[in-house]
Design an enzyme around this catalytic site. Sequence first.
Site, PDB file in Angstrom:
ATOM      1  N   LYS A  36      -3.006  -0.954   1.517  1.00  0.00           N
ATOM      2  CA  LYS A  36      -1.815  -1.806   1.613  1.00  0.00           C
ATOM      3  C   LYS A  36      -2.062  -2.992   2.547  1.00  0.00           C
ATOM      4  CE  LYS A  36       1.386   2.048   0.796  1.00  0.00           C
ATOM      5  NZ  LYS A  36       2.427   2.910   1.398  1.00  0.00           N
ATOM      6  N   SER A  67       7.653   5.569   0.578  1.00  0.00           N
ATOM      7  CA  SER A  67       7.076   4.569   1.483  1.00  0.00           C
ATOM      8  C   SER A  67       7.819   3.245   1.470  1.00  0.00           C
ATOM      9  CB  SER A  67       5.601   4.320   1.135  1.00  0.00           C
ATOM     10  OG  SER A  67       5.473   3.781  -0.163  1.00  0.00           O
TER      11      SER A  67
END
Length: 362
Positions: free
Chosen positions: A309, A266
């Site tokens: 996130k 990621s």
Amino acid sequence: MLFIDEIGELHPSQMNRLLKVLEDRRVFFESAYYNENDENIPPYIHEVFKNGIPADFRLIGATTRSPGDLPPALRSRCTEIYFDPLTPQTLKSIALRTALSCKLNISESNTEHIVEYARNGRDCVRILETCASLARLNGHNDITKTDIKQVVESGRYVKRCDFEPNRRLRAGVINAMAVAGGSGGIMLRIEASAKRAAGQKGEILCTGVIENEKMEGRGREYTRTSSAKASVFAAVTAVSNVTLIDVSKYDIHVHFPGGVPVDGPSAGAAVFCAVCSAIKNIPIDPFCAVTGEISIKGDILPVGGVGAKIEAARKKGMERIFIPSANMREEYDGKDVLGIPDAAALLRRVMTVKADIKAADA
């Protein structure tokens, strides 16, 4: 209702037996003292050992392990509920309630000092209770900073450091997002350096990540390889394919400072931007955060934990949050969250122009 605490610590053989009970809704017993031919044993005992007893229950299991550590067969039969890590405010509340129950006096600043060393509620209570014992041995009911210092030093507690994002215009530095502790989002900084290679071909160096880590769990030991380093190589290849820059002419160094956990692809999109910024010597907007996997052709691919996130980035004051277009949901939609389909579109949005740099310097 059957509740099993720390269900992830069960031995694989125990897990298999539990799964068997869940499937058959019946439990069978074994005993070295039981003999089916013994006439002195009551008939109902023979019946129990021969046919078992009904076991129609709802299982609730709790664990601090990551989801991947649990058997897939068990997870497929469960509804999974995740709990976010405790915030400093919650830990502070736990400390104050513990002090109240112990009939202790503690100041606001000393409570915050305890929270700096507590990673969870148990740590918070343990530190405070030890401080209480120390205070009463010294003949007072007030928790002082000296008491706290003595307890954290003797208990080898490490001060919790919240990693702060980059807030300065610097080439090769970008704010990225990750997931830590199973479900909690964190911010991390990625740094890149690019210099003209002295030889015919440059080198790629990646530091700050654990490449191989030995893990132990449920009676076995295995080695886990981080995919973060592979993500760096994919990002550098994407730089060459998207921007047509000959990356082989540069010595490229990508660093993940702060000792934060980096495991997975990621960070690829953020690494791509950091490397481009370092080569072109153009800073990246310090109030934006990026997450997403990148393909070698420059596509931004979906990743997990996007909700956590985004929350972490907002708490740190990020004004623009870039996520893969495939991860966009209605609840994420807002002025600060933008879906990005490919690396070229991302690069145009995060790179600051020279006018912005001059204005910031002024």
